[in-house]
Write an enzyme that holds these catalytic residues in place. Structure first.
Site, PDB file in Angstrom:
ATOM      1  N   ARG A  13       0.832  -1.208   0.000  1.00 60.03           N
ATOM      2  CA  ARG A  13       0.000   0.000   0.000  1.00 60.03           C
ATOM      3  C   ARG A  13       0.867   1.259   0.000  1.00 60.03           C
ATOM      4  O   ARG A  13       0.487   2.285  -0.558  1.00 60.03           O
ATOM      5  CB  ARG A  13      -0.963   0.009   1.185  1.00 60.03           C
ATOM      6  CG  ARG A  13      -0.251   0.031   2.523  1.00 60.03           C
ATOM      7  CD  ARG A  13      -1.230   0.146   3.669  1.00 60.03           C
ATOM      8  NE  ARG A  13      -0.553  -0.021   4.934  1.00 60.03           N
ATOM      9  CZ  ARG A  13      -1.027   0.402   6.088  1.00 60.03           C
ATOM     10  NH1 ARG A  13      -2.189   1.004   6.143  1.00 60.03           N
ATOM     11  NH2 ARG A  13      -0.363   0.206   7.208  1.00 60.03           N
ATOM     12  N   SER A  40      -4.789   4.824   5.757  1.00 59.19           N
ATOM     13  CA  SER A  40      -4.615   3.416   5.372  1.00 59.19           C
ATOM     14  C   SER A  40      -4.170   3.276   3.925  1.00 59.19           C
ATOM     15  O   SER A  40      -3.485   2.342   3.563  1.00 59.19           O
ATOM     16  CB  SER A  40      -5.917   2.650   5.563  1.00 59.19           C
ATOM     17  OG  SER A  40      -6.236   2.563   6.926  1.00 59.19           O
ATOM     18  N   GLU A  61     -19.228   4.346  -0.091  1.00 56.84           N
ATOM     19  CA  GLU A  61     -18.455   3.817  -1.215  1.00 56.84           C
ATOM     20  C   GLU A  61     -19.252   3.772  -2.509  1.00 56.84           C
ATOM     21  O   GLU A  61     -18.702   3.982  -3.597  1.00 56.84           O
ATOM     22  CB  GLU A  61     -17.929   2.415  -0.879  1.00 56.84           C
ATOM     23  CG  GLU A  61     -16.941   2.377   0.280  1.00 56.84           C
ATOM     24  CD  GLU A  61     -17.591   2.327   1.657  1.00 56.84           C
ATOM     25  OE1 GLU A  61     -18.840   2.290   1.738  1.00 56.84           O
ATOM     26  OE2 GLU A  61     -16.855   2.337   2.665  1.00 56.84           O
ATOM     27  N   PHE A  86     -14.548  -3.202   0.575  1.00 54.73           N
ATOM     28  CA  PHE A  86     -15.529  -2.138   0.341  1.00 54.73           C
ATOM     29  C   PHE A  86     -15.417  -1.564  -1.067  1.00 54.73           C
ATOM     30  O   PHE A  86     -16.320  -0.843  -1.508  1.00 54.73           O
ATOM     31  CB  PHE A  86     -15.357  -1.034   1.392  1.00 54.73           C
ATOM     32  CG  PHE A  86     -15.269  -1.580   2.796  1.00 54.73           C
ATOM     33  CD1 PHE A  86     -16.120  -2.606   3.199  1.00 54.73           C
ATOM     34  CD2 PHE A  86     -14.329  -1.110   3.689  1.00 54.73           C
ATOM     35  CE1 PHE A  86     -16.026  -3.144   4.475  1.00 54.73           C
ATOM     36  CE2 PHE A  86     -14.238  -1.634   4.975  1.00 54.73           C
ATOM     37  CZ  PHE A  86     -15.087  -2.659   5.369  1.00 54.73           C
ATOM     38  N   HIS A 112      -5.513  -3.627   1.815  1.00 52.94           N
ATOM     39  CA  HIS A 112      -5.979  -4.581   2.820  1.00 52.94           C
ATOM     40  C   HIS A 112      -6.715  -5.764   2.193  1.00 52.94           C
ATOM     41  O   HIS A 112      -7.687  -6.277   2.743  1.00 52.94           O
ATOM     42  CB  HIS A 112      -6.857  -3.883   3.860  1.00 52.94           C
ATOM     43  CG  HIS A 112      -6.121  -2.851   4.678  1.00 52.94           C
ATOM     44  ND1 HIS A 112      -5.383  -1.846   4.107  1.00 52.94           N
ATOM     45  CD2 HIS A 112      -6.023  -2.682   6.013  1.00 52.94           C
ATOM     46  CE1 HIS A 112      -4.851  -1.087   5.062  1.00 52.94           C
ATOM     47  NE2 HIS A 112      -5.219  -1.576   6.230  1.00 52.94           N
TER      48      HIS A 112
END
Lengths: 318, 285
Positions: A13, A40, A61, A86, A112
């Site tokens: 990430r 994140s 979202e 998501f 993630h």
């Protein structure tokens, strides 16, 4: 077995964040969207340097995907970001209608992914997203293996016209891809020449495949190792060329067996060159809470599993 | 165009709608007939559209330098297709291909077949307002002062995504966006109040930060005046939402005051009866 070394372990990430920072400086059309997960997704630098090209969407979202689709009309290149769960299963219909069917130049970039999210447990550990995304007509699906490759992929997809799903993760993993290696969408990266078995790995499992290659070499098994960073379009030529030579294959991925890289490779082999195939993947199960290492061990997504499957598939050749 | 000319165009569009759905024995005439006056008013009067030297409309996917329209309740595609064709985006004769194999006029609007006038697919409900928000945001980033219109159904207000967009748009100050809700009180399974009561939609949008206007969507004069008022209210920090009261099936007496014609095509006798009530003004396709 070719030797691979790495100087440090880094999260993929952060490779995405570094890629976005560079795009923020090089491409004025790139816009970032996020659903309340800025830290994140490592978007801090992009946002600091380009506050007018960041759109905070809040925990919404579905709207984010639609907004991204609408933004493409004026020639902007939206990167819609959130956690993989998501950004895929939660918004599948929005991606299907507003992005894929409408052929909008949206980059869905999600972190993630997979078991290595760890302690949050199965609600957040999506293991079905590759399958969902690759079944959408026109969708490109990319799952890079380390920091450098994720950064390169992030930069590369901005120059590609069409919907893309880019999947990466949270844990630190060896960063071994050369920083100057160009990222070619749909072009597999050949990591090791071998004659006995082809190992096709994607994402975090690529390093595990290299570790497996070392163990196999010690046992006299010559493994060919190929990094399939793009699940769709799949580099069929590289897969077939390798299996013509080795006669069998193992796939390795941090994803469900159903719908993942293994499925894609099985299809290519069955249609063109039937050969024994074994898969290292999660077998029709949700994840659970635990440390990333514990989970990868428990669900068999390790170098040891790849070795075991490689030895088994070689036996099936005879 | 004068109000009289717009009314005449609307009559032709209503003929097109019932003929299109009859021609393929499927489609959604009710909401299409109810929204005819709005779409005619938008495309023939209110919206600034890109045109060439001969004053013919030119479709440009980007919508740069012109107003844009998004149809969120994609099932009323017949009215969109008829108005787009009558406005000159594609040949009127193509209306005969509606919902047929290899047609650009898909059951619900789509971009895959490259039909001029359609910028995003709709049909799965609740998504158009988000796309319109993205388009409006794009205009802000590109410093294009034109407006973005989005039509939604009232039944569609039951979709959760609508309320994500309803919160996002005022928060981001997209005051170049005008949302219109077709408030006909009907949906497939019956009256909206019975199926899932939306309560006071105007109050809800107001609470979310929108400037709310009301109009009778089947009175062309009132539609034009309200669209003008909406345009004047734009650019002042808040998006605008027009609650548009319409009659589903407007213009065909036996299709009015019921939800039964939401998604039902007329048979031969019903077509004849409907066309007898709708003057042919611009020539049938």
């Amino acid at each position: 077995m070719k030797t691979y070394t790495f100087t440090e372990k880094k999260d993929t990430r952060s490779g995405f964040g570094a890629g976005m920072a560079e795009l923020g400086r090089s491409n004025p059309d790139v816009v970032a969207l996020c659903a309340d997960l800025v830290a994140s997704l490592k978007l801090d630098t992009f946002i600091k340097e380009n506050p007018d090209r960041f759109i905070q969407c809040g925990i919404a979202e579905a709207n984010m995907i639609g907004v991204a689709a609408g933004l493409t009309l004026s020639g902007l290149i939206p990167f819609a970001t959130t956690f993989a769960n998501f950004g895929s299963s939660r918004v599948y219909d929005q991606i299907r209608q507003a992005v894929a069917y409408s052929n909008k130049n949206v980059k869905i970039c999600v972190s993630h992914a997979g078991l290595t999210l760890g302690e949050d447990g199965a609600t957040h550990q999506v293991l079905e997203d590759i399958g969902m995304m690759k079944s959408l007509p026109g969708m490109t699906v990319i799952n890079p293996c380390d920091f450098n490759q994720t950064k390169a992929a992030t930069i590369a997809i901005a120059d590609y016209e069409g919907p893309v799903y880019l999947r990466f993760g949270r844990p630190v993993v060896p960063n071994f891809t050369p920083a100057d290696q160009p990222f070619e969408i749909g072009k597999a990266v050949h990591l090791n020449e071998g004659a006995d078995v082809s190992i096709f790995a994607t994402g975090h499992l690529v390093w595990q495949a290299l570790e497996a290659g070392k163990i196999l070499a010690e046992q006299g098994v010559d493994a060919e190792i190929i990094n399939i960073h793009t699940i769709k379009p799949l580099d069929k030529e590289a897969i077939l060329k390798s299996v013509y030579k080795t006669g069998c294959a193992v796939t390795a991925e941090e994803h469900q067996m159903n719908g993942g890289l293994g499925d894609s490779v099985a299809q290519v082999l069955a249609l063109n060159h039937p050969a024994p195939l074994e898969m290292v993947a999660v077998n029709d199960s949700f994840g659970e809470s635990g440390t990333p290492d514990q989970l990868m061990e428990k669900y068999g997504l390790t170098a040891a599993s790849i070795v075991a499957k490689a030895l088994a598939v070689i036996q099936r050749k005879k | 165009m004068t109000t009289n000319e717009l009314t005449k165009a609307a009559s032709q569009v209503r003929r097109d709608i019932v003929r299109m759905v009859h021609g393929v024995a499927s489609g959604h005439p009710g909401g299409s007939l109810g929204c005819t006056d709005l779409l005619v008013s938008l495309y023939f009067q209110a919206m600034e559209l890109k045109t060439d030297d001969q004053d013919s409309v030119v479709f440009d996917m980007s919508g740069t330098g012109e107003d844009m329209f998004f149809l969120s309740n994609g099932h009323i595609s017949p009215v969109l297709y008829s108005v787009l064709a009558r406005r000159g985006y594609f040949p009127v004769s193509e209306l005969a291909t509606f919902r047929k194999l290899d047609s650009r006029l898909q059951g619900h609007p789509a971009t895959a077949e490259h039909l001029p006038g359609v910028r995003i697919a709709s049909g799965s409900l609740g998504q158009g307002l988000s796309a319109a928000a993205g388009a409006a945001y794009g205009k802000k980033i590109r410093k294009d002062s034109h407006l973005v219109y989005c039509l939604m159904g009232d039944g569609e207000q039951q979709e959760g995504q609508i309320w994500e967009a309803a919160a996002f748009i005022p928060h981001r100050k997209l005051d170049n966006l005008i949302a219109i809700i077709d408030f006909n009180g009907q949906q497939i399974d019956g009256p909206t109040d019975v199926v899932l009561n939306n309560r006071d939609l105007g109050a809800k949008y107001e609470a979310f930060g929108w400037t709310v206007l009301h109009m009778d969507g089947n009175k062309v004069d009132e539609v034009l005046a309200t669209l003008k008022a909406a345009k004047q209210a734009s650019g002042q920090g808040s998006p605008i939402c027009i609650i548009m009261k319409t009659e589903m099936g407007q213009g065909v007496d036996f299709m009015m005051h019921t939800h039964k014609w939401h998604g039902t095509a007329p048979n031969n006798e019903q077509l004849t009866a409907a066309l007898a009530q709708l003057e042919e003004t611009l020539g049938d396709y």
